[in-house]
Design a protein around this motif. Structure first.
Motif, PDB file in Angstrom:
ATOM      1  N   ARG A 175      26.534  -4.356  39.362  1.00 19.55           N
ATOM      2  CA  ARG A 175      27.771  -4.835  38.533  1.00 19.55           C
ATOM      3  C   ARG A 175      27.229  -5.996  37.406  1.00 19.55           C
ATOM      4  O   ARG A 175      26.069  -6.343  37.755  1.00 19.55           O
ATOM      5  CB  ARG A 175      28.777  -5.491  39.336  1.00 19.55           C
ATOM      6  N   VAL A 176      27.997  -6.301  36.544  1.00 21.50           N
ATOM      7  CA  VAL A 176      27.426  -7.388  35.697  1.00 21.50           C
ATOM      8  C   VAL A 176      27.879  -8.741  35.790  1.00 21.50           C
ATOM      9  O   VAL A 176      27.442  -9.740  35.242  1.00 21.50           O
ATOM     10  CB  VAL A 176      27.844  -7.041  34.123  1.00 21.50           C
ATOM     11  N   PHE A 177      28.797  -8.844  37.204  1.00 19.61           N
ATOM     12  CA  PHE A 177      28.922 -10.391  37.288  1.00 19.61           C
ATOM     13  C   PHE A 177      29.286 -10.272  38.998  1.00 19.61           C
ATOM     14  O   PHE A 177      29.477  -9.485  39.540  1.00 19.61           O
ATOM     15  CB  PHE A 177      30.253 -10.846  36.667  1.00 19.61           C
ATOM     16  N   CYS A 178      29.019 -11.536  39.309  1.00 24.30           N
ATOM     17  CA  CYS A 178      29.420 -11.797  40.960  1.00 24.30           C
ATOM     18  C   CYS A 178      30.658 -11.985  41.243  1.00 24.30           C
ATOM     19  O   CYS A 178      31.126 -13.075  40.673  1.00 24.30           O
ATOM     20  CB  CYS A 178      28.442 -12.878  41.380  1.00 24.30           C
ATOM     21  N   GLU A 179      31.415 -11.350  41.999  1.00 21.24           N
ATOM     22  CA  GLU A 179      33.042 -11.559  42.268  1.00 21.24           C
ATOM     23  C   GLU A 179      33.064 -13.134  43.079  1.00 21.24           C
ATOM     24  O   GLU A 179      34.050 -13.576  43.183  1.00 21.24           O
ATOM     25  CB  GLU A 179      33.615 -10.485  42.500  1.00 21.24           C
ATOM     26  N   GLN A 180      32.028 -13.383  43.481  1.00 23.90           N
ATOM     27  CA  GLN A 180      32.333 -14.583  44.518  1.00 23.90           C
ATOM     28  C   GLN A 180      31.973 -15.911  43.721  1.00 23.90           C
ATOM     29  O   GLN A 180      32.790 -16.754  44.119  1.00 23.90           O
ATOM     30  CB  GLN A 180      31.150 -14.449  45.658  1.00 23.90           C
TER      31      GLN A 180
END
Lengths: 185, 157, 386
Positions: free
Chosen positions: B61-66
């Motif tokens: 993915r391109v961003f961390c959801e946390q």
């Protein structure tokens, strides 16, 4: 903060970038069909249309005669009281001359435009309109306030649909208006 | 005072048929573009690791959801993993029976923090066990289109 | 009320016809920028509100859940709201409810829309807005309603189509200064009148484009806001209202629902004379006539009088009552839910004096953003003050 000081997201693509496979994509078509129950009021409305009649529903509290008919009055929030036949004539509340189809594609050159209109039906409360189409009229001659009359499909072709009325056409002689269906239920 | 009139006969019940007449063309987006390009062109499977909190995602993915950090790089993984859960499907989408039952599994991917991936499991229902080791079966390069079936499925490692 | 609520940060993506990014990636880009703009991280956020319009655009059902990671909703109290085209201005209202109630001190409000996935055209998804039994068989397009509302408005007040076209000229020009804009242009009234007729009286240049994009703001309660920034912009009034679902029986010349929403917001903000006190506004302008129609509903112009204000230059950026200084939906673009939030962000920036080349003169202190939608029946209004 000023927007100009940030690097804004979103990468703009052209349709041909996608078609040429410059970016990966996937096509999906939902495989769903719906059967929408008509309910009591609209069920009766459609049944009457099949017979060549337009029916409305009256609320005895606020006195409104509503079309399309409904079993409850959304203003008084109580059940409506009685069925009322309307005429198949009315007045153009507003209209458009439309050169595109439902999917925004252009109607081909030489084909007539769609003529949608809001029509206030005689016998329903003033201001109570339905969406329908106009026909047998030059688009540039349509006027708000124009008197119109329903043009029905032949009885054997009617199927209990709003399209049993093909369109509304101008009333040539407005003084003779109100010759719509007077048959009773 | 009843709200609706009573319907005595079923023939009075009517309905109107229709459909929503659209279809969809989805771009994969920035993250999945990287994943499926690498899969299609190099037969590689990419995860990604958040530079701030270290959470590892598969597919990348391109961003961390946390922690909401941007994740620029990717991390190659073997594609092997452990079966976390599964189901044996006997019916098609339309409710008709399948000729042969199909096993769909959730695979916990090696080299990640328990990222789970859904795919078909190429195994007889009786030999499937939660915890079994699995490896991916890729299509040959010339048959790969950059979609999820570039991985044909997973089989016993 | 539990506590006052301020906007303390904002983020936006470019508005484009087709984005490569998925909806969740767009949401993240805007949300991350909003956090960065006020130097917060996701850890500082106590609640998350997501606004996004019909699921049929993307063909993604449970779109709120789908977008949740991009909105920063992971392991947080997260809720999606949706009132059609009114969603983008309902977004700050929804976030305000979270914080004003006292339940949370911060709320990240994110709106994202991806319309480009829908084929052959997003208009097709709108077909199912119409009643399935009494209207859809007539093969309607949504433009029909707008065209007929436009016609009724124009005819009722005897307005010249040339005057209405001026909205497009103004807004597309304003958009030249907006870094997210999709359709910035310098055009003339004749360009609008000579552009392709879609559904008379609506021409191509009367209508906003379909767009992909996202926008986000950070809301904070009174004490938190003052810790986060020395330039909070306060949400002083909120209002929303719905008209009849039977659109063909509605007064199409006047948006009563917008007036009701505006009066609710004005009462709360203590505004008695909106024409004097609202110094700057972003009425929703998906179609040219709508900016004027909405100005009247917002009580910023008398009925039928908004076109004259436009002709007189009153609503230009340097006029006495600037309307859509951002460039609006006509110029910046119209990724439905994100549009209303873009408008809210514009007022936020204008009141802070941070609108760059778009800045209106006179250091305005009070402004509003408004949106409209559902079956053309919902009005949403937010009044902001610095």
């Amino acid at each position: 903060m000023e927007l100009e000081k940030f690097k804004l997201g979103a990468t703009n693509l052209k349709q041909k970038d996608i078609e040429a496979g410059k970016v990966l994509s996937i096509r999906q078509t939902p495989d769903l069909e719906y059967a929408w129950d008509n309910g009591v009021a609209i069920g009766r409305y459609l049944k009457e249309l099949k017979e060549g009649r337009i029916i409305a529903r009256k609320c005895n509290k606020c006195g409104r005669v509503m079309i399309p008919p409904r079993m409850f009055c959304e203003l008084c929030f109580r059940p409506t009281d009685e069925w009322v036949y309307c005429k198949d004539t009315g007045t153009v509340n507003t209209f458009s001359i439309c050169h595109i189809n439902w999917d925004a594609s252009r109607i081909p050159e030489g084909m007539p435009p769609h003529l949608p209109a809001v029509i206030e039906i005689d016998g329903a409360s003033p201001g109570t309109g339905i969406l329908h189409l106009l026909g047998e009229v030059e688009p540039e001659k349509i006027k708000i306030g124009m008197r119109v009359k329903a043009v029905w499909k032949k009885p054997e072709e009617r199927e209990g649909s709003i399209t049993d009325i093909m369109y509304f056409k101008p009333l040539r002689n407005p003084s003779k208006s109100g010759t719509g269906s007077k048959r009773r239920s | 005072m009843g709200l609706t009139e009573r319907i005595e006969r079923n023939v009075d019940l009517s309905y109107f048929e229709g459909r929503i007449p659209v279809n969809y063309l989805y771009t994969y987006g920035l993250g999945f573009e990287k994943f499926f390009r690498a899969l299609k062109e190099e037969g590689k499977l990419l995860a990604s690791k958040c530079p701030r909190c270290g959470t590892t995602y598969f597919p990348c993915r391109v961003f961390c959801e946390q922690c909401f950090c941007e994740i620029e790089g990717t991390l190659g993984v073997s594609g092997e993993g452990t079966l976390y859960s599964y189901s044996v499907c006997h019916l098609n989408m339309d409710g008709s029976p399948k000729k042969t039952p199909e096993v769909v599994g959730l695979i916990e991917m090696d080299g990640t923090d328990g990222a789970k991936f859904v795919h078909l499991i190429d195994a007889q229902p009786e030999e499937i066990q939660i915890g079994m080791r699995l490896k991916p079966v890729l299509k040959p390069k010339k048959e790969r289109n950059g979609d999820i079936f570039d991985i044909k499925g997973f089989k016993k490692a | 009320m539990g506590q006052k609520v301020a906007i303390v940060g904002a983020g936006i993506t470019k508005f484009v016809r087709r984005a490569q990014e998925t909806g969740k990636e767009l949401a993240w880009q805007a949300a991350k920028m909003a956090l960065d703009s006020c130097e917060l991280t996701l850890d500082d956020i106590e609640s998350v509100s997501c606004g996004t319009a019909p699921d049929a655009f993307d063909g993604v059902h449970e779109k709120g859940e789908y977008l949740s990671d991009g909105c920063g909703g992971w392991r947080k109290p997260y809720m999606r709201q949706f009132v059609g085209g009114g969603t983008g201005v309902f977004a700050p209202i929804h976030g305000w409810l979270h914080v004003a109630s006292g339940m949370f001190d911060t709320c990240l409000v994110v709106c994202a829309e991806k319309m480009s996935s829908c084929h052959p055209h997003p208009q097709g998804a709108f077909k199912t807005i119409f009643d399935h039994t009494t209207e859809q068989p007539l093969d309607p397009t949504l433009v029909w309603i707008f065209a007929m509302e436009y016609n009724r408005y124009m005819t009722t007040y005897g307005i010249d189509k040339r005057d209405i076209a001026l909205v497009s000229v103004k807004n597309k020009k304003n958009a030249m200064d907006h870094p997210a804009a999709q359709l910035p242009m310098e055009i003339t009234v004749d360009d609008v009148l000579n552009s392709e007729v879609l559904a008379w009286p609506v021409n191509r240049l009367d209508i906003s484009p379909t767009s992909d994009g996202a926008a986000a703001i950070v809301l904070a309660g009174e004490h938190a806001a003052k810790r986060i920034t020395d330039k909070p912009v306060w949400i002083e009034g909120v209002g929303w209202n719905l008209d009849s679902a039977y659109w063909a029986s509605r007064d199409l010349a006047y948006p009563r629902y917008v007036e009701k929403a505006a009066r609710m917001a004005y009462d709360m903000a203590g505004i008695r004379e909106p024409k004097k006190e609202i110094e700057i506004a972003e009425p929703y302008d998906p179609f040219t006539y709508k900016e004027l129609h909405h100005m009247e509903g917002l009580l910023l112009a008398d009925r039928g009088e908004a076109p004259q204000l436009l002709v007189d230059g009153v609503t230009q950026r340097d006029g006495a009552r600037p309307m859509c200084p951002s460039g609006g939906a006509l110029g910046v673009g119209n990724p439905i839910a994100a549009t209303g939030l873009m408008k809210t962000i514009e007022i936020f920036l204008q009141l802070r004096g941070e609108a760059g080349k778009r800045q209106v003169p006179g250091s305005p202190r009070c402004g509003l953003a408004q949106a409209w939608g559902d079956l053309m029946q919902v009005g949403t209004v937010v009044v902001l003050k610095r």
